[in-house]
Design a protein around this motif. Structure first.
Motif, PDB file in Angstrom:
ATOM      1  N   SER A 181       0.833  -1.199   0.000  1.00 20.90           N
ATOM      2  CA  SER A 181       0.000   0.000   0.000  1.00 20.90           C
ATOM      3  C   SER A 181       0.867   1.248   0.000  1.00 20.90           C
ATOM      4  N   THR A 182       0.306   2.350  -0.526  1.00 20.97           N
ATOM      5  CA  THR A 182       0.971   3.652  -0.508  1.00 20.97           C
ATOM      6  C   THR A 182       0.035   4.650   0.152  1.00 20.97           C
ATOM      7  N   VAL A 183       0.476   5.248   1.247  1.00 22.29           N
ATOM      8  CA  VAL A 183      -0.297   6.259   1.970  1.00 22.29           C
ATOM      9  C   VAL A 183       0.673   7.332   2.453  1.00 22.29           C
ATOM     10  N   ILE A 236       4.536  -0.675   3.791  1.00 22.31           N
ATOM     11  CA  ILE A 236       3.671   0.467   3.502  1.00 22.31           C
ATOM     12  C   ILE A 236       4.564   1.570   2.959  1.00 22.31           C
TER      13      ILE A 236
END
Length: 372
Positions: A2-4, A23
């Motif tokens: 995921s990319t946040v 992440i």
């Protein structure tokens, strides 16, 4: 993956899963945090430069704040773009990680194995990899290292699995990317095997010599016969206790590959039943409380093999004889592996190259020995 946009609260909220996961940070490309099954969190950078994938640990999220981690990551990424190599944190040096692996994973090794592995680490592995960042070592590095050991193929073949354990554990600890073990698929040296089995004349001569020594050395002759009749390793028989022998089986509590059960033939039980039961050990030391020493048994074997005209045969070749006969007489590799206590059936395949005629001769001779 995921990319946040990473924040302190988001990093703190990341919980462990069964496998490590990453992440990525939406604010700084190439920066992220890896979460390990233990719950530990490691900041990292991941970048491509001139076709090379570069992955480095920036720091432990339990000790390093997000802001400081981002600053370090920017410095690392800028150094990579300038074609510079940023200095690794001291705790990521190969020798430091290797010590951590020996401290944490080493408990899975038996004391003797741990001692041997440490000797190979010191003499063969550290001279090549010490001072390197654990995450920078790649497959080409390992291939060059293995090639440098061409004069000592045994040391090479025994050191590669140790390095592989170090690299594999480094992944679990978050020091390397998952699935990046550079030892995977590295080919070992092909060495001429030391396997030797006793032929029919040799087995007959050995049986005659054992018969002539039995009155004076009953336990020593019984020891050799049990090696031939069970295929056990010499230390498995040397350290045998009477409580391990019951229900027509040996319950080995501490074999090389862990506890295992050995089913005994009638001749093997006959050998054991013919020994006096005095104390705890089947083969007690004549001098101290404990089992007989390996040196004492090797000295006896040295005399016996000379008398039998098999000067090049080792005690371990009794095990080779047992294994070769079993596999070539029709037993499957899997069954023979279980008989020998091999964890990996591939280890047993080395016995399958022997000629049918030689094995038939050895089998006939062993049958005579069992019936004597």
């Amino acid at each position: 993956m995921s990319t946040v946009r990473l924040t302190e609260s988001r990093v703190e909220a990341l919980g462990p899963r069964r496998s490590p996961y990453d992440i990525r940070d939406a604010e700084l490309k190439g920066f992220g945090v890896r979460v390990l099954p233990s719950g530990a969190r490691r900041f990292f950078i991941h970048s491509q430069h001139e076709g090379r994938r570069i992955w480095k640990t920036v720091g432990d999220a339990g000790c390093l704040g997000l802001g400081e981690a981002r600053l370090r990551a920017k410095e690392f990424l800028a150094a990579i773009r300038r074609d510079e190599t940023p200095a690794p944190p001291e705790e990521r040096l190969f020798e430091v990680v290797a010590e951590e692996v020996f401290a944490r994973y080493g408990r899975h090794w038996k004391p003797g194995t741990r001692k041997v592995n440490r000797n190979y680490l010191r003499s063969t592995i550290l001279p090549w990899f010490a001072g390197r960042n654990i995450s920078d070592i790649d497959r080409q590095d390992v291939q060059r290292w293995v090639a440098s050991l061409h004069a000592t193929p045994v040391a090479a073949d025994r050191s590669v699995p140790i390095l592989s354990v170090i690299m594999g554990q480094a992944e679990l600890y978050g020091y390397r990317p998952e699935g990046s073990n550079p030892c995977t698929g590295i080919r070992r040296y092909r060495r001429k095997g030391r396997e030797r089995f006793l032929s029919e004349p040799e087995l007959h001569r050995l049986a005659l010599v054992l018969d002539s020594h039995e009155a004076r050395y009953p336990r020593e002759t019984a020891f050799v016969r049990l090696l031939l009749l069970t295929g056990c390793r010499k230390n498995e028989i040397r350290t045998l206790q009477w409580s391990d022998y019951r229900e027509r089986r040996l319950f080995l509590r501490d074999g090389k590959t862990g506890p295992r059960t050995v089913w005994l033939s009638s001749p093997a039980r006959h050998v054991l039943d013919g020994l006096p039961r005095r104390g705890r050990w089947v083969f007690p030391s004549p001098r101290i409380a404990g089992p007989v020493s390996s040196t004492f048994l090797e000295d006896f074997w040295f005399r016996v093999r000379q008398r039998a005209g098999i000067d090049d045969a080792r005690l371990h070749d009794c095990r080779h004889t047992y294994a070769s006969i079993a596999i070539m007489a029709g037993e499957s590799v899997t069954t023979t592996a279980r008989l020998l206590g091999h964890n990996d059936a591939q280890t047993t395949l080395k016995y399958a190259h022997l000629s049918d005629r030689s094995v038939r001769e050895a089998s006939d001779a062993l049958a005579d020995l069992l019936g004597s």
